[in-house]
Design an enzyme around this catalytic site. Structure first.
Site, PDB file in Angstrom:
ATOM      1  N   LYS A  16       0.821  -1.221   0.000  1.00 38.74           N
ATOM      2  CA  LYS A  16       0.000   0.000   0.000  1.00 38.74           C
ATOM      3  C   LYS A  16       0.850   1.265   0.000  1.00 38.74           C
ATOM      4  O   LYS A  16       0.605   2.176  -0.777  1.00 38.74           O
ATOM      5  CB  LYS A  16      -0.919   0.041   1.236  1.00 38.74           C
ATOM      6  N   ARG A  89      -9.887   1.312   8.943  1.00 38.22           N
ATOM      7  CA  ARG A  89      -9.418  -0.037   9.222  1.00 38.22           C
ATOM      8  C   ARG A  89     -10.404  -0.830  10.056  1.00 38.22           C
ATOM      9  O   ARG A  89     -10.131  -1.987  10.388  1.00 38.22           O
ATOM     10  CB  ARG A  89      -8.126   0.083  10.002  1.00 38.22           C
ATOM     11  N   ARG A 128      11.297  -5.924   4.676  1.00 33.41           N
ATOM     12  CA  ARG A 128      11.031  -4.505   4.393  1.00 33.41           C
ATOM     13  C   ARG A 128      12.002  -3.586   5.137  1.00 33.41           C
ATOM     14  O   ARG A 128      12.275  -3.775   6.305  1.00 33.41           O
ATOM     15  CB  ARG A 128       9.594  -4.191   4.821  1.00 33.41           C
ATOM     16  N   ARG A 162      11.020  -1.204  10.465  1.00 33.23           N
ATOM     17  CA  ARG A 162       9.975  -0.720  11.374  1.00 33.23           C
ATOM     18  C   ARG A 162       9.897  -1.607  12.609  1.00 33.23           C
ATOM     19  O   ARG A 162      10.048  -2.817  12.515  1.00 33.23           O
ATOM     20  CB  ARG A 162       8.628  -0.756  10.660  1.00 33.23           C
ATOM     21  N   ARG A 173      -0.846  -8.280  13.126  1.00 39.93           N
ATOM     22  CA  ARG A 173      -1.396  -7.308  12.164  1.00 39.93           C
ATOM     23  C   ARG A 173      -2.207  -8.005  11.075  1.00 39.93           C
ATOM     24  O   ARG A 173      -3.244  -7.499  10.643  1.00 39.93           O
ATOM     25  CB  ARG A 173      -0.256  -6.471  11.562  1.00 39.93           C
TER      26      ARG A 173
HETATM   27  P1  AMP Z   1       0.505   0.966   8.889  1.00 39.27           P
HETATM   28  O1  AMP Z   1       1.695   1.802   8.614  1.00 39.27           O
HETATM   29  O2  AMP Z   1      -0.700   1.395   8.116  1.00 39.27           O
HETATM   30  O3  AMP Z   1       0.791  -0.509   8.749  1.00 39.27           O
HETATM   31  O4  AMP Z   1       0.133   1.193  10.428  1.00 39.27           O
HETATM   32  C1  AMP Z   1       1.033   0.867  11.471  1.00 39.27           C
HETATM   33  C2  AMP Z   1       0.287   0.736  12.789  1.00 39.27           C
HETATM   34  O5  AMP Z   1      -0.342   1.981  13.117  1.00 39.27           O
HETATM   35  C3  AMP Z   1      -0.847  -0.282  12.800  1.00 39.27           C
HETATM   36  O6  AMP Z   1      -0.405  -1.604  13.035  1.00 39.27           O
HETATM   37  C4  AMP Z   1      -1.700   0.255  13.939  1.00 39.27           C
HETATM   38  O7  AMP Z   1      -1.125  -0.024  15.199  1.00 39.27           O
HETATM   39  C5  AMP Z   1      -1.616   1.756  13.719  1.00 39.27           C
HETATM   40  N1  AMP Z   1      -2.658   2.230  12.782  1.00 39.27           N
HETATM   41  C6  AMP Z   1      -2.461   2.816  11.559  1.00 39.27           C
HETATM   42  N2  AMP Z   1      -3.629   3.140  10.973  1.00 39.27           N
HETATM   43  C7  AMP Z   1      -4.602   2.740  11.830  1.00 39.27           C
HETATM   44  C8  AMP Z   1      -6.013   2.777  11.795  1.00 39.27           C
HETATM   45  N3  AMP Z   1      -6.687   3.293  10.747  1.00 39.27           N
HETATM   46  N4  AMP Z   1      -6.688   2.288  12.861  1.00 39.27           N
HETATM   47  C9  AMP Z   1      -6.044   1.783  13.925  1.00 39.27           C
HETATM   48  N5  AMP Z   1      -4.711   1.680  14.025  1.00 39.27           N
HETATM   49  C10 AMP Z   1      -3.976   2.173  12.995  1.00 39.27           C
END
Ligand code: AMP
Length: 222
Positions: A16, A89, A128, A162, A173
């Protein structure tokens, strides 16, 4: 330009972030990533950052009200639309998004889901790496930088992994995606707004599929 709000969804490691950056260049609308916003809050040492750090490192979702507030503030600043990356989400976040857009006379133009099998996701996440300076994303095997551990874009070294890209957090996740996020498609599917795209292939191949899906959604909305 007409208002264009696109949701980019898919499991962690589906690509993404990489694809959103390409879409920004092509369509000229910004990427709003709640994950990036939360990581920025953490690096700035803010109270919000401290509150979400443990939750993120475990791979769990932060509460709906936190991300809804972040998105609401950003969307109001982007009247030409945005690519929502990693938001909504949960079904609760979909409801909040629909309410905020409805109040502003705006609507979602489409939802594009990048599909990748669970086995591939875990392998992708483990390899990654990203640039701590400019955010460019690499993969040790699929998309290595020209010089090991050095960012092609800005020359920063070393690249970093990360905190939530460990095998354990990745599993949490992926589970959260299936349990909480996949149901958002059920909300948008009856409206004909969902396009599913195969996430296996090169960045260019997946990008080609994504842009066709987006162009199709654009035509359908016209
Ligand atoms: P991402 O970079 O989108 O994979 O997000 C990393 C982490 O941020 C996720 O595993 C969640 O802990 C938190 N996070 C990001 N976006 C959301 C969302 N829309 N709702 C809840 N937690 C989020």
């Amino acid at each position: 330009m007409s208002d264009r709000i696109l949701i980019l969804t898919g499991p962690p490691g589906a690509g993404k972030g990489t694809q959103a950056k390409r879409l920004v260049e092509t369509y000229g609308i910004p990427q709003l990533s709640t994950g990036d916003m939360l990581r920025a809050a953490r690096s700035s040492g803010s109270e919000l950052g401290e509150r979400v750090a443990g939750i993120m490192d475990r791979g769990e979702l932060v509460s709906d009200d936190i991300v809804v507030a972040l998105i609401e503030e950003q969307l109001s600043q982007h009247p030409a639309g945005a690519i929502l990356d990693g938001f909504p989400r949960t079904v609760g976040q979909v409801e909040a998004l629909e309410a905020m857009l409805g109040k502003a006379g705006r609507r979602v133009q489409g939802v594009v889901a990048i599909e990748v099998p669970d086995e591939t996701v875990v392998e992708r996440i483990a390899g990654r790496r990203s640039c701590p300076n400019c955010g460019a994303i690499y993969h040790l095997v699929n998309k290595p930088p020209a010089e090991a551990d050095v960012c092609d874009v800005c020359g920063t070294s070393p690249l970093k992994q990360r905190g939530d890209d460990t095998a354990e957090a990745a599993k949490t996740r992926v589970a959260a995606y299936h349990r909480d996020t996949a149901p958002i498609l059920t909300h948008y599917e009856p409206q004909g707004l969902v396009r599913r795209v195969d996430g296996i292939g090169t960045v260019d191949e997946v990008f080609g599929r994504l842009s066709s899906a987006i162009d199709e959604l654009e035509k359908a909305a016209a």
